[in-house]
Each structure stands twice: as C-alpha cells, then as structure tokens.
Design an enzyme around this catalytic site. Structure first.
Site, short mmCIF file in Angstrom:
data_model
loop_
_atom_site.label_atom_id
_atom_site.label_comp_id
_atom_site.label_asym_id
_atom_site.label_seq_id
_atom_site.Cartn_x
_atom_site.Cartn_y
_atom_site.Cartn_z
N HIS A 169 -2.89 1.77 5.33
CA HIS A 169 -2.03 1.21 6.38
C HIS A 169 -1.86 2.20 7.50
O HIS A 169 -1.79 3.41 7.28
CB HIS A 169 -0.67 0.79 5.82
CG HIS A 169 0.01 1.84 5.01
ND1 HIS A 169 -0.33 2.10 3.70
CD2 HIS A 169 1.00 2.72 5.33
CE1 HIS A 169 0.43 3.08 3.24
NE2 HIS A 169 1.24 3.48 4.21
N HIS A 171 0.64 3.36 10.52
CA HIS A 171 2.01 3.24 11.03
C HIS A 171 1.91 3.26 12.57
O HIS A 171 1.38 4.22 13.14
CB HIS A 171 2.87 4.45 10.63
CG HIS A 171 3.09 4.60 9.15
ND1 HIS A 171 4.27 4.25 8.53
CD2 HIS A 171 2.29 5.08 8.16
CE1 HIS A 171 4.19 4.52 7.23
NE2 HIS A 171 3.00 5.03 6.98
P1 AMP Z 1 3.39 5.54 3.33
O1 AMP Z 1 4.49 6.46 2.91
O2 AMP Z 1 2.55 6.07 4.44
O3 AMP Z 1 2.57 5.10 2.13
O4 AMP Z 1 4.09 4.28 3.94
C1 AMP Z 1 4.50 3.17 3.18
C2 AMP Z 1 5.48 2.45 4.03
O5 AMP Z 1 5.65 1.16 3.50
C3 AMP Z 1 6.85 3.11 4.09
O6 AMP Z 1 7.14 3.47 5.43
C4 AMP Z 1 7.78 2.03 3.56
O7 AMP Z 1 9.02 2.00 4.24
C5 AMP Z 1 6.97 0.77 3.79
N1 AMP Z 1 7.29 -0.35 2.91
C6 AMP Z 1 7.39 -0.34 1.57
N2 AMP Z 1 7.67 -1.56 1.12
C7 AMP Z 1 7.74 -2.37 2.19
C8 AMP Z 1 8.01 -3.76 2.39
N3 AMP Z 1 8.26 -4.59 1.37
N4 AMP Z 1 8.02 -4.25 3.66
C9 AMP Z 1 7.78 -3.43 4.70
N5 AMP Z 1 7.51 -2.11 4.58
C10 AMP Z 1 7.50 -1.60 3.35
#
Ligand code: AMP
Length: 202
Positions: A169, A171
């Site tokens: 993903h 950001h």
């Molecule tokens: P990372 O730490 O780069 O793996 O980012 C994962 C991101 O996913 C974090 O910023 C979380 O806040 C986000 N996240 C986790 N669960 C959800 C969800 N159900 N809806 C939207 N964002 C989410």
C-alpha cells in the site's frame, strides 16, 4: 553516507538547542518559570504528543505483524466485506482513507489483486505495470483531495520499515506542511522538550 549526514544534522540541531538553552538561562529574568510553562504547550503541542504516541503505536503494530502471505484486512476492504471510506477506485486499484490518519489527508492506495506483493521488496518484473498504476492512482487521489501541488507518498517496507499490513500500500499524505527528515525532526522535538524541562527544574 546517510548515517554521516543524519549525524551532522543531529549535531547541528543539538548545537541550536544548546544555544537556545543558553539564551534561556541568560535571560532567566525575562523568561520566568511560569512563562516557560505557558510556552511549553506550543512546543509539546497536542499534535506533537499525539504524533509521538501514534509513531510508537505504529512501531508496535509493525513488530507484531509478519509477512506470512495470509490474507489481510485489506482483502476484506477490497471485497467490501468491511466498510471503508473509498476515495478512488478503478479496475486494478482501490484508494481509501486511513483509519488512523497522520495528516489532514491520509489515503491508502492498494492493488486490488495482491499477486505476491505483500511488500514492495517482493516486487518482480511482472509487477511493473501495477506499480505504475499505483503511483498514477496516487496522483489522481492527490488531485481529488486538492493537494496535488504538495503531498507525500510513502511505502513502509517490512518490520524495520514500520509495515503493519502485508498487502502493498502507498500512503498518500498531505494537507499540512511535511517535515524532512521525519524521524530526526521528531527526535529533536523530544530532545528539546527534555532539555527545557531539565532547565525549568534546575
Ligand atoms: P503500514 O504501517 O504502512 O503497514 O500501514 C498500514 C495502515 O493501514 C496504517 O496506517 C493503519 O492505520 C491502516 N489501517 C489498518 N486497518 C485499516 C482499516 N480497516 N481501514 C483503513 N486503514 C486501516
């Protein structure tokens, strides 16, 4: 080289903090303890405290997660089995708001089909097309959110990169002034708070 430049930056910041502290001491008649206490919330603002806490939570989540190849919560979001605030969608890409935003605009851009891309580190030549689509979708998101003239795209990779969800993903962050480098700025903020506290006690 990166280590050298970041330590140079840290040393420069430390000497700035030292000069500020000296001037605070030299002007102790001007800066009373009460004034310093009133000034502190501007340095240790709720935003900087909550961003420090958020950074800690992200690190804990990243340490707890691992790249097993198992389905993640993002599969459920793609399948619309759980709700998300979708900003953009096409055949290959889905973009939705982060549940724990780190900026006024914080959108995650993911491939609908993970195809082995648990992390960017797993990218193969066959992924180049979808990687391009993700970057292009990030630009569309920035346009839709009104931040196309100033935004940041981040990919956390693996535990040390603070990745907590093993479905690639991007950001997309914006809507406020971004800092660079991000970690050093946070470390200097904390250091400044500690030094000011110790001077107040002294
Ligand atoms: P990372 O730490 O780069 O793996 O980012 C994962 C991101 O996913 C974090 O910023 C979380 O806040 C986000 N996240 C986790 N669960 C959800 C969800 N159900 N809806 C939207 N964002 C989410």
């Amino acid at each position: 080289m990166a280590v050298t430049s970041s330590s140079t930056l840290l040393l420069r910041n430390l000497s700035t903090v030292g000069r500020i502290a000296q001037s605070v001491r030299a002007n102790s008649r001007i800066f009373s303890t009460g004034e310093m206490i009133r000034a502190l919330p501007r340095i240790a603002s709720p935003r900087s405290i909550s961003s420090t806490r958020a950074a800690h939570n992200e690190e804990a989540a990243a340490k707890a997660a691992s790249d097993t190849g198992a389905p993640t919560i993002f599969d459920k979001i793609v399948a619309k089995e759980i709700p998300s605030d979708i900003v953009y969608e096409d055949e290959n890409v889905l973009a939705f708001r982060d549940i724990n935003p780190q900026a006024p605009v914080h959108v995650l851009v993911i491939p609908k089909l993970r195809d082995g891309l648990t992390t960017l580190g797993k990218a193969e030549p066959r992924h180049t097309e979808v990687l391009g689509q993700l970057l292009h979708a990030s630009k569309i998101v920035a346009e839709k959110e009104g931040i196309v003239d100033g935004f940041r795209v981040v990919i956390n990779n693996g535990a040390e990169g603070c990745q907590s969800v093993y479905h690639l993903h991007l950001h997309v962050l914006g809507g406020r002034q971004m800092k660079w480098p991000p970690v050093t700025v946070l470390a200097v903020q904390i250091l400044l708070i500690v030094i000011l506290f110790s001077y107040m006690v002294y």
